[in-house]
Design a protein around this motif. Structure first.
Motif, PDB file in Angstrom:
ATOM      1  N   ILE A   1       0.851  -1.181   0.000  1.00  0.00           N
ATOM      2  CA  ILE A   1       0.000   0.000   0.000  1.00  0.00           C
ATOM      3  C   ILE A   1       0.891   1.237   0.000  1.00  0.00           C
ATOM      4  O   ILE A   1       1.983   1.237   0.589  1.00  0.00           O
ATOM      5  N   MET A   2       0.471   2.292  -0.689  1.00  0.00           N
ATOM      6  CA  MET A   2       1.304   3.480  -0.872  1.00  0.00           C
ATOM      7  C   MET A   2       1.236   4.394   0.350  1.00  0.00           C
ATOM      8  O   MET A   2       0.717   5.508   0.310  1.00  0.00           O
ATOM      9  N   CYS A   3       1.792   3.892   1.438  1.00  0.00           N
ATOM     10  CA  CYS A   3       1.878   4.668   2.674  1.00  0.00           C
ATOM     11  C   CYS A   3       3.119   4.230   3.419  1.00  0.00           C
ATOM     12  O   CYS A   3       3.344   3.038   3.612  1.00  0.00           O
ATOM     13  N   SER A   4       3.938   5.204   3.829  1.00  0.00           N
ATOM     14  CA  SER A   4       5.191   4.889   4.514  1.00  0.00           C
ATOM     15  C   SER A   4       5.136   5.237   5.998  1.00  0.00           C
ATOM     16  O   SER A   4       6.142   5.116   6.693  1.00  0.00           O
ATOM     17  N   LYS A   5       3.980   5.659   6.493  1.00  0.00           N
ATOM     18  CA  LYS A   5       3.885   6.069   7.899  1.00  0.00           C
ATOM     19  C   LYS A   5       3.937   4.852   8.818  1.00  0.00           C
ATOM     20  O   LYS A   5       3.232   3.872   8.598  1.00  0.00           O
ATOM     21  N   PRO A   6       4.752   4.918   9.864  1.00  0.00           N
ATOM     22  CA  PRO A   6       4.826   3.792  10.803  1.00  0.00           C
ATOM     23  C   PRO A   6       3.511   3.623  11.562  1.00  0.00           C
ATOM     24  O   PRO A   6       2.872   4.605  11.962  1.00  0.00           O
ATOM     25  N   ASN A   7       3.097   2.383  11.729  1.00  0.00           N
ATOM     26  CA  ASN A   7       1.902   2.016  12.504  1.00  0.00           C
ATOM     27  C   ASN A   7       0.612   2.592  11.939  1.00  0.00           C
ATOM     28  O   ASN A   7      -0.403   2.653  12.642  1.00  0.00           O
ATOM     29  N   CYS A   8       0.615   3.008  10.681  1.00  0.00           N
ATOM     30  CA  CYS A   8      -0.612   3.537  10.075  1.00  0.00           C
ATOM     31  C   CYS A   8      -1.583   2.393   9.827  1.00  0.00           C
ATOM     32  O   CYS A   8      -1.205   1.326   9.324  1.00  0.00           O
ATOM     33  N   ARG A   9      -2.850   2.606  10.135  1.00  0.00           N
ATOM     34  CA  ARG A   9      -3.872   1.584   9.923  1.00  0.00           C
ATOM     35  C   ARG A   9      -4.497   1.684   8.528  1.00  0.00           C
ATOM     36  O   ARG A   9      -5.328   0.866   8.167  1.00  0.00           O
ATOM     37  N   HIS A  10      -4.130   2.697   7.783  1.00  0.00           N
ATOM     38  CA  HIS A  10      -4.596   2.871   6.407  1.00  0.00           C
ATOM     39  C   HIS A  10      -6.127   2.921   6.321  1.00  0.00           C
ATOM     40  O   HIS A  10      -6.725   2.399   5.389  1.00  0.00           O
ATOM     41  N   ASP A  11      -6.739   3.557   7.303  1.00  0.00           N
ATOM     42  CA  ASP A  11      -8.201   3.627   7.331  1.00  0.00           C
ATOM     43  C   ASP A  11      -8.726   5.053   7.440  1.00  0.00           C
ATOM     44  O   ASP A  11      -9.930   5.262   7.607  1.00  0.00           O
ATOM     45  N   ASP A  12      -7.812   6.047   7.345  1.00  0.00           N
ATOM     46  CA  ASP A  12      -8.216   7.441   7.508  1.00  0.00           C
ATOM     47  C   ASP A  12      -7.664   8.272   6.353  1.00  0.00           C
ATOM     48  O   ASP A  12      -6.452   8.467   6.235  1.00  0.00           O
ATOM     49  N   PRO A  13      -8.548   8.787   5.482  1.00  0.00           N
ATOM     50  CA  PRO A  13      -8.083   9.598   4.338  1.00  0.00           C
ATOM     51  C   PRO A  13      -7.357  10.872   4.753  1.00  0.00           C
ATOM     52  O   PRO A  13      -6.627  11.455   3.942  1.00  0.00           O
ATOM     53  N   GLU A  14      -7.539  11.305   5.996  1.00  0.00           N
ATOM     54  CA  GLU A  14      -6.892  12.534   6.450  1.00  0.00           C
ATOM     55  C   GLU A  14      -5.443  12.309   6.857  1.00  0.00           C
ATOM     56  O   GLU A  14      -4.660  13.259   6.912  1.00  0.00           O
ATOM     57  N   THR A  15      -5.080  11.067   7.144  1.00  0.00           N
ATOM     58  CA  THR A  15      -3.727  10.806   7.636  1.00  0.00           C
ATOM     59  C   THR A  15      -2.941   9.817   6.783  1.00  0.00           C
ATOM     60  O   THR A  15      -1.708   9.843   6.792  1.00  0.00           O
ATOM     61  N   CYS A  16      -3.624   8.940   6.045  1.00  0.00           N
ATOM     62  CA  CYS A  16      -2.935   7.914   5.258  1.00  0.00           C
ATOM     63  C   CYS A  16      -2.761   8.379   3.819  1.00  0.00           C
ATOM     64  O   CYS A  16      -3.730   8.767   3.156  1.00  0.00           O
ATOM     65  N   THR A  17      -1.529   8.321   3.317  1.00  0.00           N
ATOM     66  CA  THR A  17      -1.246   8.832   1.971  1.00  0.00           C
ATOM     67  C   THR A  17      -1.746   7.913   0.864  1.00  0.00           C
ATOM     68  O   THR A  17      -1.703   8.293  -0.310  1.00  0.00           O
ATOM     69  N   SER A  18      -2.213   6.702   1.183  1.00  0.00           N
ATOM     70  CA  SER A  18      -2.713   5.809   0.133  1.00  0.00           C
ATOM     71  C   SER A  18      -4.036   6.285  -0.451  1.00  0.00           C
ATOM     72  O   SER A  18      -4.421   5.868  -1.541  1.00  0.00           O
ATOM     73  N   PHE A  19      -4.727   7.182   0.275  1.00  0.00           N
ATOM     74  CA  PHE A  19      -5.987   7.740  -0.220  1.00  0.00           C
ATOM     75  C   PHE A  19      -5.722   8.962  -1.115  1.00  0.00           C
ATOM     76  O   PHE A  19      -4.707   9.628  -0.993  1.00  0.00           O
ATOM     77  N   ARG A  20      -6.670   9.233  -2.005  1.00  0.00           N
ATOM     78  CA  ARG A  20      -6.678  10.444  -2.842  1.00  0.00           C
ATOM     79  C   ARG A  20      -5.510  10.517  -3.811  1.00  0.00           C
ATOM     80  O   ARG A  20      -5.084  11.602  -4.211  1.00  0.00           O
ATOM     81  N   MET A  21      -5.007   9.364  -4.224  1.00  0.00           N
ATOM     82  CA  MET A  21      -3.979   9.342  -5.266  1.00  0.00           C
ATOM     83  C   MET A  21      -4.390   8.426  -6.414  1.00  0.00           C
ATOM     84  O   MET A  21      -3.537   8.012  -7.207  1.00  0.00           O
ATOM     85  N   ASP A  22      -5.653   8.100  -6.528  1.00  0.00           N
ATOM     86  CA  ASP A  22      -6.108   7.130  -7.519  1.00  0.00           C
ATOM     87  C   ASP A  22      -6.350   7.733  -8.897  1.00  0.00           C
ATOM     88  O   ASP A  22      -6.584   7.006  -9.855  1.00  0.00           O
TER      89      ASP A  22
END
Length: 359
Positions: free
Chosen positions: A75-96
């Motif tokens: 998944i396109m997120c490098s943040k440690p301990n990220c749950r990848h469930d919040d568009p405000e904090t996880c970089t995998s959102f809004r890049m599609d």
């Protein structure tokens, strides 16, 4: 940081830092525009794809990258301990929206709408630049009054895309049926935008592909145009157009890798970059704009065959390794990358000597 993503990111940074961008080529020895869509979005040594995510009161798409060296996805997120469930904090959102790597950066579009003081609805495409892991995003440009991007291909650092602008009623925002269609280009490296009109009505043009320095653009209502990639001139389509099928729709065509293909009745015709024709009697090209020449072959997922574009020989694909209706995406490091469903995450690597049925 996700360990797998850290490994993939390190490989991406190494390749771009060395200036030796590693590409998954459509056809060796011929530079061609590559499609950026949910079906095929090849970048560096892999491919971007999206998956739907249903969160608490929202639904969105998250961006993933599949690495063709490790044959693993992250998944396109490098943040440690990220749950990848919040568009405000996880970089995998809004890049599609058409993510594209150019140099050391990842670029993507973000659509938005606004009402002005006269209660008219306007739609925009914001262009963002980010690090390869999607972090440190900055908005570098805004394209005004674009309802949506219809189709997009990338060549070098430039994205070429067809867009639709629709006139809308004040207060309601309902489309009136009037508008226009355009071919646009955006040079990510130089942050330069160009826009040319294709039709004075809201056509739905797509980009068939590139052949001999031109992009071939069409819609299903009879619009057939060519954009010269060197001069930016728009002219009439200068290649044969496929026959119509029983529904009065144009039969399949393709343009990529130095080849142009079309249907002449029940026969497929493939033209090389020198204008030489190969005719294949009672052979149907697949009706999928994402099926393109790969490494000197045209792989047909519908028939389970491949055409050797150097000899014109039709080869039978090894169905024990590659089932029918599987798609050959690219040739990478001595093997072919296969996807069982365009836009999905089920990838497979097949060595070159296992691709075809043995005699």
């Amino acid at each position: 940081m996700n360990k797998l993503f850290a490994v993939i990111l390190a490989a991406l940074l190494l390749m771009t830092a060395c200036g030796a961008e590693k590409k998954a080529d459509y056809a060796e020895g011929y530079e061609t525009a590559r499609r950026s869509s949910r079906f095929s979005n090849l970048n560096l040594n892999g491919m971007f794809y999206t998956e739907d995510y249903d969160g608490d009161g929202f639904s969105a798409q998250r961006l993933w990258f599949f690495d063709f060296d490790s044959m693993k996805s992250a998944i396109m997120c490098s943040k440690p301990n990220c749950r990848h469930d919040d568009p405000e904090t996880c970089t995998s959102f809004r890049m599609d929206n058409h993510p594209t790597v150019v140099g050391n950066n990842l670029y993507f579009f973000l659509s938005r709408s606004e009402w002005d003081k006269d209660e008219k609805l306007h739609r925009y495409e914001d262009i963002y630049k980010a690090e390869l892991d999607g972090s440190s995003r900055i908005k570098i440009d805004t394209l005004e009054d674009i309802d949506y991007i219809q189709d997009l291909v990338v060549k070098g650092s430039v994205a070429y895309f067809t867009v639709i602008e629709e006139e809308k009623e004040a207060q309601t925002g309902v489309a009136t049926g009037n508008g226009a269609a355009y071919i646009c280009s955006y040079d990510f490296a130089n942050e330069k935008y160009n826009k040319r009109q294709l039709a004075d009505y809201p056509a739905r043009p797509d980009i068939l592909g590139e052949y001999n320095g031109g992009l071939y653009i069409r819609d299903h209502d009879g619009l057939y145009l060519r954009l010269d990639l060197e001069t930016n001139e728009i002219t009439d389509w200068d290649m044969p157009i496929s026959s119509l099928n029983e529904y009065e729709r144009t039969k399949p065509m393709f343009a990529s890798g130095g080849f142009y293909g079309y249907m002449d009745g029940d026969n497929a015709v493939i033209v090389d970059s020198e204008g030489n024709e190969m005719v294949f009697e009672n052979y149907a090209l697949p009706d999928n704009i994402a099926v393109l020449p790969v490494n000197g072959y045209f792989f047909n997922p519908d028939s389970g065959t491949a055409i050797d574009l150097s000899t014109g020989e039709i080869l039978e694909i090894n169905k024990g390794v590659i089932p029918k209706y599987n798609y050959v995406l690219c040739y990478h490091d001595g093997s072919y990358i296969i996807n069982s469903q365009l836009g999905g995450s089920n990838f497979k690597k097949v060595p070159e000597d296992e691709m075809f049925k043995k005699e």
